[in-house]
Design an enzyme around this catalytic site. Structure first.
Site, PDB file in Angstrom:
ATOM      1  N   ARG A  12       0.856  -1.205   0.000  1.00 43.53           N
ATOM      2  CA  ARG A  12       0.000   0.000   0.000  1.00 43.53           C
ATOM      3  C   ARG A  12       0.880   1.238   0.000  1.00 43.53           C
ATOM      4  O   ARG A  12       2.060   1.178   0.350  1.00 43.53           O
ATOM      5  CB  ARG A  12      -0.867   0.040   1.269  1.00 43.53           C
ATOM      6  CG  ARG A  12      -1.985  -0.961   1.279  1.00 43.53           C
ATOM      7  CD  ARG A  12      -3.085  -0.581   2.267  1.00 43.53           C
ATOM      8  NE  ARG A  12      -2.684  -0.676   3.647  1.00 43.53           N
ATOM      9  CZ  ARG A  12      -2.717   0.356   4.506  1.00 43.53           C
ATOM     10  NH1 ARG A  12      -3.117   1.550   4.109  1.00 43.53           N
ATOM     11  NH2 ARG A  12      -2.349   0.186   5.765  1.00 43.53           N
ATOM     12  N   ILE A  14       3.222   4.390  -0.232  1.00 43.03           N
ATOM     13  CA  ILE A  14       4.560   4.602  -0.801  1.00 43.03           C
ATOM     14  C   ILE A  14       5.205   3.249  -1.112  1.00 43.03           C
ATOM     15  O   ILE A  14       5.841   3.077  -2.157  1.00 43.03           O
ATOM     16  CB  ILE A  14       5.435   5.385   0.202  1.00 43.03           C
ATOM     17  CG1 ILE A  14       4.883   6.804   0.402  1.00 43.03           C
ATOM     18  CG2 ILE A  14       6.885   5.441  -0.260  1.00 43.03           C
ATOM     19  CD1 ILE A  14       5.570   7.591   1.526  1.00 43.03           C
ATOM     20  N   ALA A  83       7.811  -0.019   6.076  1.00 45.11           N
ATOM     21  CA  ALA A  83       6.611  -0.143   6.923  1.00 45.11           C
ATOM     22  C   ALA A  83       6.661   0.866   8.061  1.00 45.11           C
ATOM     23  O   ALA A  83       7.696   1.038   8.701  1.00 45.11           O
ATOM     24  CB  ALA A  83       6.501  -1.554   7.488  1.00 45.11           C
ATOM     25  N   GLY A  84       5.549   1.533   8.286  1.00 43.06           N
ATOM     26  CA  GLY A  84       5.519   2.517   9.361  1.00 43.06           C
ATOM     27  C   GLY A  84       4.097   2.839   9.759  1.00 43.06           C
ATOM     28  O   GLY A  84       3.158   2.642   8.991  1.00 43.06           O
ATOM     29  N   THR A  86       1.662   5.694  12.464  1.00 45.47           N
ATOM     30  CA  THR A  86       1.615   6.849  13.372  1.00 45.47           C
ATOM     31  C   THR A  86       0.585   6.575  14.468  1.00 45.47           C
ATOM     32  O   THR A  86      -0.413   5.871  14.232  1.00 45.47           O
ATOM     33  CB  THR A  86       1.190   8.144  12.626  1.00 45.47           C
ATOM     34  OG1 THR A  86      -0.024   7.892  11.925  1.00 45.47           O
ATOM     35  CG2 THR A  86       2.246   8.606  11.655  1.00 45.47           C
ATOM     36  N   GLN A 141       8.055  17.182  15.071  1.00 45.90           N
ATOM     37  CA  GLN A 141       6.683  17.608  14.742  1.00 45.90           C
ATOM     38  C   GLN A 141       5.813  17.547  15.986  1.00 45.90           C
ATOM     39  O   GLN A 141       5.787  16.514  16.671  1.00 45.90           O
ATOM     40  CB  GLN A 141       6.090  16.707  13.645  1.00 45.90           C
ATOM     41  CG  GLN A 141       4.648  16.985  13.293  1.00 45.90           C
ATOM     42  CD  GLN A 141       4.437  18.398  12.744  1.00 45.90           C
ATOM     43  OE1 GLN A 141       5.263  18.929  11.998  1.00 45.90           O
ATOM     44  NE2 GLN A 141       3.354  19.035  13.156  1.00 45.90           N
ATOM     45  N   TYR A 147       6.847   9.385  16.857  1.00 46.38           N
ATOM     46  CA  TYR A 147       7.188   9.202  15.438  1.00 46.38           C
ATOM     47  C   TYR A 147       8.493   9.937  15.095  1.00 46.38           C
ATOM     48  O   TYR A 147       9.360   9.396  14.405  1.00 46.38           O
ATOM     49  CB  TYR A 147       6.025   9.729  14.599  1.00 46.38           C
ATOM     50  CG  TYR A 147       6.114   9.531  13.111  1.00 46.38           C
ATOM     51  CD1 TYR A 147       5.773   8.309  12.528  1.00 46.38           C
ATOM     52  CD2 TYR A 147       6.501  10.571  12.263  1.00 46.38           C
ATOM     53  CE1 TYR A 147       5.821   8.143  11.140  1.00 46.38           C
ATOM     54  CE2 TYR A 147       6.547  10.416  10.891  1.00 46.38           C
ATOM     55  CZ  TYR A 147       6.204   9.195  10.331  1.00 46.38           C
ATOM     56  OH  TYR A 147       6.251   9.027   8.964  1.00 46.38           O
ATOM     57  N   TYR A 179       5.468  15.518   2.833  1.00 44.30           N
ATOM     58  CA  TYR A 179       4.071  15.051   2.831  1.00 44.30           C
ATOM     59  C   TYR A 179       3.740  14.390   1.484  1.00 44.30           C
ATOM     60  O   TYR A 179       3.779  15.044   0.442  1.00 44.30           O
ATOM     61  CB  TYR A 179       3.126  16.218   3.115  1.00 44.30           C
ATOM     62  CG  TYR A 179       3.181  16.610   4.570  1.00 44.30           C
ATOM     63  CD1 TYR A 179       2.397  15.945   5.506  1.00 44.30           C
ATOM     64  CD2 TYR A 179       4.035  17.608   5.016  1.00 44.30           C
ATOM     65  CE1 TYR A 179       2.457  16.272   6.855  1.00 44.30           C
ATOM     66  CE2 TYR A 179       4.099  17.946   6.361  1.00 44.30           C
ATOM     67  CZ  TYR A 179       3.306  17.274   7.275  1.00 44.30           C
ATOM     68  OH  TYR A 179       3.379  17.595   8.598  1.00 44.30           O
TER      69      TYR A 179
HETATM   70  N1  LIG Z   1       2.744   9.391   3.678  1.00 44.71           N
HETATM   71  C1  LIG Z   1       3.610  10.339   3.994  1.00 44.71           C
HETATM   72  O1  LIG Z   1       3.390  11.513   3.770  1.00 44.71           O
HETATM   73  C2  LIG Z   1       4.921   9.979   4.615  1.00 44.71           C
HETATM   74  C3  LIG Z   1       5.832  11.003   4.855  1.00 44.71           C
HETATM   75  C4  LIG Z   1       7.068  10.707   5.394  1.00 44.71           C
HETATM   76  C5  LIG Z   1       7.379   9.391   5.686  1.00 44.71           C
HETATM   77  N2  LIG Z   1       6.469   8.421   5.460  1.00 44.71           N
HETATM   78  C6  LIG Z   1       6.867   7.042   5.791  1.00 44.71           C
HETATM   79  O2  LIG Z   1       6.754   6.258   4.620  1.00 44.71           O
HETATM   80  C7  LIG Z   1       6.407   4.924   4.978  1.00 44.71           C
HETATM   81  C8  LIG Z   1       5.161   4.486   4.233  1.00 44.71           C
HETATM   82  O3  LIG Z   1       4.094   5.357   4.574  1.00 44.71           O
HETATM   83  P1  LIG Z   1       2.659   5.269   3.839  1.00 44.71           P
HETATM   84  O4  LIG Z   1       2.042   6.598   3.989  1.00 44.71           O
HETATM   85  O5  LIG Z   1       2.813   4.692   2.478  1.00 44.71           O
HETATM   86  O6  LIG Z   1       1.895   4.232   4.812  1.00 44.71           O
HETATM   87  P2  LIG Z   1       0.540   3.429   4.597  1.00 44.71           P
HETATM   88  O7  LIG Z   1      -0.151   3.838   3.337  1.00 44.71           O
HETATM   89  O8  LIG Z   1      -0.194   3.528   5.893  1.00 44.71           O
HETATM   90  O9  LIG Z   1       1.060   1.909   4.400  1.00 44.71           O
HETATM   91  C9  LIG Z   1       1.765   1.313   5.442  1.00 44.71           C
HETATM   92  C10 LIG Z   1       2.246  -0.060   5.010  1.00 44.71           C
HETATM   93  O10 LIG Z   1       3.031  -0.590   6.093  1.00 44.71           O
HETATM   94  C11 LIG Z   1       2.494  -1.835   6.504  1.00 44.71           C
HETATM   95  N3  LIG Z   1       2.694  -2.020   7.931  1.00 44.71           N
HETATM   96  C12 LIG Z   1       2.273  -1.235   8.954  1.00 44.71           C
HETATM   97  N4  LIG Z   1       2.621  -1.774  10.128  1.00 44.71           N
HETATM   98  C13 LIG Z   1       3.285  -2.934   9.854  1.00 44.71           C
HETATM   99  C14 LIG Z   1       3.840  -3.964  10.642  1.00 44.71           C
HETATM  100  N5  LIG Z   1       3.839  -3.914  11.978  1.00 44.71           N
HETATM  101  N6  LIG Z   1       4.404  -5.013   9.991  1.00 44.71           N
HETATM  102  C15 LIG Z   1       4.428  -5.091   8.644  1.00 44.71           C
HETATM  103  N7  LIG Z   1       3.918  -4.141   7.849  1.00 44.71           N
HETATM  104  C16 LIG Z   1       3.327  -3.089   8.452  1.00 44.71           C
HETATM  105  C17 LIG Z   1       1.022  -1.771   6.128  1.00 44.71           C
HETATM  106  O11 LIG Z   1       0.484  -3.096   6.028  1.00 44.71           O
HETATM  107  P3  LIG Z   1      -1.130  -3.315   5.951  1.00 44.71           P
HETATM  108  O12 LIG Z   1      -1.516  -2.930   4.562  1.00 44.71           O
HETATM  109  O13 LIG Z   1      -1.303  -4.757   6.229  1.00 44.71           O
HETATM  110  O14 LIG Z   1      -1.737  -2.407   6.986  1.00 44.71           O
HETATM  111  C18 LIG Z   1       1.119  -1.048   4.791  1.00 44.71           C
HETATM  112  O15 LIG Z   1       1.471  -1.949   3.762  1.00 44.71           O
HETATM  113  C19 LIG Z   1       6.251   4.921   6.502  1.00 44.71           C
HETATM  114  O16 LIG Z   1       7.446   4.501   7.117  1.00 44.71           O
HETATM  115  C20 LIG Z   1       5.988   6.380   6.812  1.00 44.71           C
HETATM  116  O17 LIG Z   1       6.360   6.689   8.134  1.00 44.71           O
HETATM  117  C21 LIG Z   1       5.250   8.673   4.931  1.00 44.71           C
END
Ligand SMILES: NC(=O)c1ccc[n+]([C@@H]2O[C@H](COP(=O)([O-])OP(=O)(O)OC[C@H]3O[C@@H](n4cnc5c(N)ncnc54)[C@H](OP(=O)(O)O)[C@@H]3O)[C@@H](O)[C@H]2O)c1
Length: 241
Positions: A12, A14, A83-84, A86, A141, A147, A179
Site C-alpha cells: 500500500r 509509498i 513499513a511505518g 503513526t 513535529q 514518530y 508530505y
Molecule cells: N505518507 C507520507 O506523507 C509519509 C511522509 C514521510 C514518511 N512516510 C513514511 O513512509 C512509509 C510508508 O508510509 P505510507 O504513507 O505509504 O503508509 P501506509 O499507506 O499507511 O502503508 C503502510 C504499510 O506498512 C504496513 N505495515 C504497517 N505496520 C506494519 C507492521 N507492523 N508489519 C508489517 N507491515 C506493516 C502496512 O500493512 P497493511 O496494509 O497490512 O496495513 C502497509 O502496507 C512509513 O514509514 C511512513 O512513516 C510517509
C-alpha cells in the site's frame, strides 16, 4: 537489475509504488504487509508481485518471513524498510502504548529486518538497504514525539550500519519524504492540509508515492555504489537540509 528485493509495507501507499518501480527496474520483489489481506491480494492480482504477511515489530516473524522469501525467490540483495505507522498525540497525553507501538514498528523493525539479512549480504559482498524515514524525523513535529524519535533514530542507525558495511559492498541510506499523498496523509483533515500544510511546500503540491519510488530505484542501483550513509530529502523544498 536482476536482484531480489524485499519491501516492507510494500502493498500500500509509498511501499506499493516502491515495489512496482523495483519490479519495473528488473528486480524480483517480495512485498510484505501487516494484516490488510484485502489490499495485499488486490495488489498481488494487479502487479503479479509476491506478498508476504508478517509483523516487522517481531524479530522472530521477520527472521521466518525473510527465510521464506529467500527459499522462494532467492537471497535478498535489496531491503527497503518502509513499513511505518503513526499514533499521534501531544506528549503530555501520550500513552505508553502509543509510544511503544510507533517505536516498535518504525524503529525496532530496522533491527528485526536488517539483522537476518546482513550476514548474507556481507558474505556475497553486495547489499542495498534503504530506510524510509521522514521529514518529521529531521525537524520534529508537534504531536509526534514518538514518530519523530523513531524516524530520527532511523537516520542514526543508517549512518552506523553504513560505516560498518561499506567495505563489504553494502550501502545503507535513508530517504526522508515530506508530505506524500497516501492514506496516512489523507487521514489529515482537509482544512489542515489546505491551510497549514500545502502553503509550507514551495513546489506547491503534495509528493506522490512515485516521487519516493524513483529515489529508491536510484539508491538500489549499481550506479549508486558511492552513496552510503546519506539522507536523501524529498519534500518539495519544505525544509532544506
Ligand atoms: N505518507 C507520507 O506523507 C509519509 C511522509 C514521510 C514518511 N512516510 C513514511 O513512509 C512509509 C510508508 O508510509 P505510507 O504513507 O505509504 O503508509 P501506509 O499507506 O499507511 O502503508 C503502510 C504499510 O506498512 C504496513 N505495515 C504497517 N505496520 C506494519 C507492521 N507492523 N508489519 C508489517 N507491515 C506493516 C502496512 O500493512 P497493511 O496494509 O497490512 O496495513 C502497509 O502496507 C512509513 O514509514 C511512513 O512513516 C510517509
Amino acid at each position: 537489475m536482476g536482484r531480489v528485493a524485499v519491501v516492507t509495507g510494500g502493498t500500500r501507499g509509498i511501499g506499493a509504488a516502491i515495489s512496482k518501480a523495483l519490479k519495473e527496474a528488473g528486480c524480483t520483489v517480495a512485498a510484505s504487509y501487516a494484516g490488510n489481506d484485502e489490499a495485499a491480494e488486490a495488489f498481488k492480482q494487479d502487479t503479479g508481485i509476491a506478498v508476504y504477511k508478517w509483523d516487522v515489530g517481531s524479530f522472530d516473524a521477520c527472521a521466518a518471513g525473510l527465510a521464506q522469501v529467500a527459499a522462494e525467490l532467492g537471497a535478498v540483495d535489496i531491503l527497503v524498510n518502509n513499513a511505518g505507522i503513526t499514533r499521534d498525540g501531544m506528549f503530555h497525553r501520550m500513552t505508553p502504548e502509543q509510544w511503544n507501538a510507533v517505536i516498535n514498528t518504525n524503529l525496532n523493525s530496522l533491527f528485526n529486518m536488517c539483522r537476518p539479512v546482513i550476514e548474507g549480504m556481507r558474505a556475497r559482498k553486495f547489499g542495498r538497504i534503504i530506510n524510509i524515514s521522514s521529514i518529521n524525523g529531521q525537524k520534529g513535529q508537534m504531536g509526534q514525539a514518538n514518530y519523530s524519535a523513531a524516524k530520527a533514530g532511523e537516520i542514526g542507525f543508517t549512518k552506523a550500519l553504513a560505516q560498518e558495511n561499506a567495505r563489504a559492498g553494502i550501502t545503507v541510506n535513508a530517504i526522508c519524504p515530506g508530505y506524500i499523498n497516501t492514506e496516512m496523509v489523507q487521514a489529515v483533515p482537509k482544512e489542515v492540509l489546505e491551510k497549514s500544510i500545502l502553503p509550507l511546500i514551495p513546489v506547491g503540491r503534495l509528493g506522490e508515492p512515485e516521487d519516493i519510488a524513483r529515489c529508491v530505484v536510484f539508491l538500489a542501483s549499481d550506479a549508486a555504489s558511492f552513496i552510503t550513509g546519506s539522507t536523501l530529502t524529498a519534500n518539495g523544498g519544505q525544509i532544506m537540509v
